[in-house]
Design an enzyme around this catalytic site. Structure first.
Site, PDB file in Angstrom:
ATOM      1  N   LYS A 154       5.478  40.616  10.312  1.00 44.25           N
ATOM      2  CA  LYS A 154       6.253  41.369  11.297  1.00 44.25           C
ATOM      3  C   LYS A 154       5.393  42.448  11.976  1.00 44.25           C
ATOM      4  O   LYS A 154       5.388  42.601  13.200  1.00 44.25           O
ATOM      5  CB  LYS A 154       7.479  42.001  10.625  1.00 44.25           C
ATOM      6  CG  LYS A 154       8.206  43.038  11.458  1.00 44.25           C
ATOM      7  CD  LYS A 154       8.746  42.437  12.749  1.00 44.25           C
ATOM      8  CE  LYS A 154       9.013  43.479  13.789  1.00 44.25           C
ATOM      9  NZ  LYS A 154      10.366  43.793  14.009  1.00 44.25           N
TER      10      LYS A 154
ATOM     11  N   CYS B 204       9.486  50.077  18.197  1.00 43.65           N
ATOM     12  CA  CYS B 204       8.828  49.010  17.440  1.00 43.65           C
ATOM     13  C   CYS B 204       7.334  48.949  17.748  1.00 43.65           C
ATOM     14  O   CYS B 204       6.513  49.287  16.913  1.00 43.65           O
ATOM     15  CB  CYS B 204       9.459  47.666  17.786  1.00 43.65           C
ATOM     16  SG  CYS B 204      11.246  47.718  17.724  1.00 43.65           S
TER      17      CYS B 204
HETATM   18  N1  SAJ Z   1       5.483  46.270  27.855  1.00 40.30           N
HETATM   19  C1  SAJ Z   1       4.460  46.344  28.783  1.00 40.30           C
HETATM   20  N2  SAJ Z   1       3.915  45.177  29.240  1.00 40.30           N
HETATM   21  C2  SAJ Z   1       4.363  43.956  28.823  1.00 40.30           C
HETATM   22  C3  SAJ Z   1       5.398  43.896  27.866  1.00 40.30           C
HETATM   23  C4  SAJ Z   1       5.929  45.069  27.401  1.00 40.30           C
HETATM   24  O1  SAJ Z   1       4.031  47.427  29.184  1.00 40.30           O
HETATM   25  O2  SAJ Z   1       3.836  42.948  29.303  1.00 40.30           O
HETATM   26  C5  SAJ Z   1       6.080  47.510  27.322  1.00 40.30           C
HETATM   27  C6  SAJ Z   1       7.578  47.610  27.605  1.00 40.30           C
HETATM   28  O3  SAJ Z   1       7.814  48.103  28.888  1.00 40.30           O
HETATM   29  C7  SAJ Z   1       8.012  48.541  26.504  1.00 40.30           C
HETATM   30  C8  SAJ Z   1       7.107  48.158  25.336  1.00 40.30           C
HETATM   31  O4  SAJ Z   1       6.013  47.493  25.915  1.00 40.30           O
HETATM   32  O5  SAJ Z   1       7.788  49.894  26.843  1.00 40.30           O
HETATM   33  C9  SAJ Z   1       7.767  47.267  24.300  1.00 40.30           C
HETATM   34  O6  SAJ Z   1       8.586  46.296  24.917  1.00 40.30           O
HETATM   35  P1  SAJ Z   1       8.667  44.779  24.450  1.00 40.30           P
HETATM   36  O7  SAJ Z   1       9.630  44.082  25.310  1.00 40.30           O
HETATM   37  O8  SAJ Z   1       7.298  44.214  24.377  1.00 40.30           O
HETATM   38  O9  SAJ Z   1       9.136  44.846  22.950  1.00 40.30           O
HETATM   39  P2  SAJ Z   1      10.312  45.616  22.154  1.00 40.30           P
HETATM   40  O10 SAJ Z   1       9.698  46.832  21.536  1.00 40.30           O
HETATM   41  O11 SAJ Z   1      11.528  45.788  22.946  1.00 40.30           O
HETATM   42  O12 SAJ Z   1      10.602  44.520  21.021  1.00 40.30           O
HETATM   43  C10 SAJ Z   1       9.532  44.121  20.181  1.00 40.30           C
HETATM   44  C11 SAJ Z   1       9.505  42.587  20.129  1.00 40.30           C
HETATM   45  N3  SAJ Z   1       8.271  42.155  19.470  1.00 40.30           N
HETATM   46  C12 SAJ Z   1       7.478  41.207  20.010  1.00 40.30           C
HETATM   47  O13 SAJ Z   1       7.715  40.668  21.067  1.00 40.30           O
HETATM   48  C13 SAJ Z   1       6.275  40.822  19.239  1.00 40.30           C
HETATM   49  C14 SAJ Z   1      10.740  42.067  19.377  1.00 40.30           C
HETATM   50  O14 SAJ Z   1      10.661  40.668  19.198  1.00 40.30           O
HETATM   51  C15 SAJ Z   1      10.850  42.763  18.009  1.00 40.30           C
HETATM   52  O15 SAJ Z   1      12.009  42.342  17.302  1.00 40.30           O
HETATM   53  C16 SAJ Z   1      10.964  44.261  18.271  1.00 40.30           C
HETATM   54  O16 SAJ Z   1       9.756  44.686  18.909  1.00 40.30           O
HETATM   55  C17 SAJ Z   1      11.147  44.972  16.935  1.00 40.30           C
HETATM   56  O17 SAJ Z   1      12.294  45.363  16.641  1.00 40.30           O
HETATM   57  O18 SAJ Z   1      10.178  45.070  16.183  1.00 40.30           O
END
Ligand code: SAJ
Length: 423
Positions: free
Chosen positions: A212, A266
């Site tokens: 995870k 996360c």
């Molecule tokens: N972000 C970027 N660029 C991207 C993708 C995301 O800048 O290309 C930023 C987003 O804007 C945000 C942050 O990253 O600020 C996180 O967003 P996210 O959509 O990547 O992830 P979370 O934190 O909402 O959810 C993540 C997910 N993990 C993965 O995709 C590996 C989710 O599946 C997990 O369940 C969650 O963390 C968790 O609870 O751990």
């Protein structure tokens, strides 16, 4: 049936959808949250978070008497723990909520019960939970003591993406880890009640814990690469969005998107759990954290450096949540950009920041009491501001007509208005 009653402890972004989905499949679910206000809202059939389709699911589950909420654990056959595991000021895992939840279950625990930890935890936590409970309940045998325990403990980390939680709860594969094999089988039985489409893959507890953390650390490193690349592009006068889009045409390249930084509870936190467990061998993950954490300051300073002294800056900041179409502002880089901008303009008495966030009614605590900042509607901000900063790619902002942005200075940190900045 083995699981007549299922209890979900922690009714937040993961716990509440999980509770609602078990209830929607006809199972009796007791949700537990120590926040009385949340308990009351849920018992009224309402929800306290923004997540697509969750409101109707909770409403019908409560109406059908399948879901109820309480502030103290009650007897159940399975306990799913989904409480936050934040970090401390010096980036160490803070397991106080988790351990408090585990201890709270103690009073109602009986032989044959299953405890599943869904919270994201550092390696070794499942073992610590088993040891903690065995100290508290000396009459019961726990998985670290026996291959045929009285209480089953498994770790099945949640992997659902905020904004798509209900679909991903059913669709995603699950990793289930335990200290003795019999527990993960039991947890698999529990999740089979949801008719999940994903596979349940069984392993040991420590591996499940690290899996995870690795998923989120991988994403953090990839986003840090995209962010660093976007700064290189800027220096070279090249469009970062187009560069990444074209690089991703390669069959083995998949660069994520740059932005104002990484937020949420996360990805901005979990890599620290790995770093903390092996500080001397995690330079890449530490650097990625540094790169992503520096983005809000980089963006805010860029905006400030380009302010013209011919006009009073009225800056509309579009979006405060940590990502699109949710209301969650924890660790949000957008909040940080707004805070830095407001602070930098503090001495200019006429300058104003207009924050637009369609998913909230009041500013988050970090932004309250800032005198030059107000929460406004999109319409008001577009009319009044001479500088527009797009911080979150909410659907609402994608619909903004280009002519509303003409004659304004624009900064698009998410690349949704064509390719990058309009200037
Ligand atoms: N972000 C970027 N660029 C991207 C993708 C995301 O800048 O290309 C930023 C987003 O804007 C945000 C942050 O990253 O600020 C996180 O967003 P996210 O959509 O990547 O992830 P979370 O934190 O909402 O959810 C993540 C997910 N993990 C993965 O995709 C590996 C989710 O599946 C997990 O369940 C969650 O963390 C968790 O609870 O751990």
């Amino acid at each position: 049936m083995t699981f007549k009653t299922i209890s979900v402890i922690g009714l937040g972004y993961v716990g509440l959808p999980t509770a609602a989905i078990f209830a929607s499949k006809g199972h009796k679910v007791i949700g537990v949250d120590n926040n009385e206000a949340i308990v009351k809202i849920i018992n009224e059939g309402k929800i306290h978070i923004v997540e697509p389709d969750l409101d109707n699911l909770v409403k019908s589950a409560v109406r059908n008497d399948k879901l109820s909420a309480t502030s103290k654990p009650e007897a159940a056959d399975a306990f799913i723990i989904a409480v936050p595991t934040p970090f401390t000021r010096n980036q160490k895992p803070d397991l106080s909520y988790l351990m408090a939840a585990v201890k709270s279950v103690k009073a109602v625990l009986k032989k044959g019960d299953l405890i599943v930890i869904e919270s994201t935890v550092p390696v070794g936590t499942s073992q610590s939970v088993s040891e903690l409970l065995s100290n508290q309940c000396p009459d019961l045998r726990f998985p670290h003591q026996s291959k045929t325990p009285d209480i089953y403990i498994a770790h099945s980390p949640e992997r659902v993406l905020p904004g798509k939680i209900l679909a991903e709860l059913i669709k995603n594969d699950r990793v289930i880890g335990d200290i003795s094999n019999i527990c993960s089988e039991k947890a698999r039985e529990l999740y089979s009640l949801l008719d999940i489409k994903g596979q349940c893959v069984l392993t040991n507890a420590a591996t499940a814990e690290l899996v995870k953390l690795s998923e989120n650390a991988f994403r953090d490193v990839n986003i840090a690469f995209a962010n660093e690349l976007s700064i290189v592009c800027e220096k070279l006068g090249i469009n970062p969005w187009e560069t990444i889009k074209l690089a991703n045409h390669h069959p083995r390249v998949s660069i994520l998107q740059p932005g104002p930084g990484v937020g949420g509870h996360c990805i901005a936190i979990d890599p620290w759990f790995i770093i903390d467990s092996s500080p001397k061998t995690t330079e890449l993950m530490r650097t990625a954290r540094k790169v992503n954490d520096a983005m809000p300051d980089y963006l805010a300073k860029k905006i400030i450096s380009k302010l013209s002294n011919k006009s009073i800056p009225i800056i509309a900041c579009l979006g405060l949540s940590y990502k699109a179409d949710i209301d969650d502002m924890r660790q949000s880089p957008a909040v940080e950009v707004v805070r830095i901008l407001a602070q930098s303009l503090d001495t200019n008495k006429k300058a104003k920041i207009l924050a637009v966030e369609p998913n909230i009614k009041v500013l988050p605590p970090e932004l309250q009491h800032i005198h030059n900042l107000t929460l406004t509607s999109l319409e008001e901000a577009l009319t009044e501001a001479n500088i527009i900063v797009l911080l979150v790619d909410h659907e609402l902002f994608k619909e903004i007509q280009q002519n509303r942005l003409r004659k304004k200075q624009t900064y698009d940190a998410r690349g949704i208005w064509q390719f990058g900045d309009l200037n």
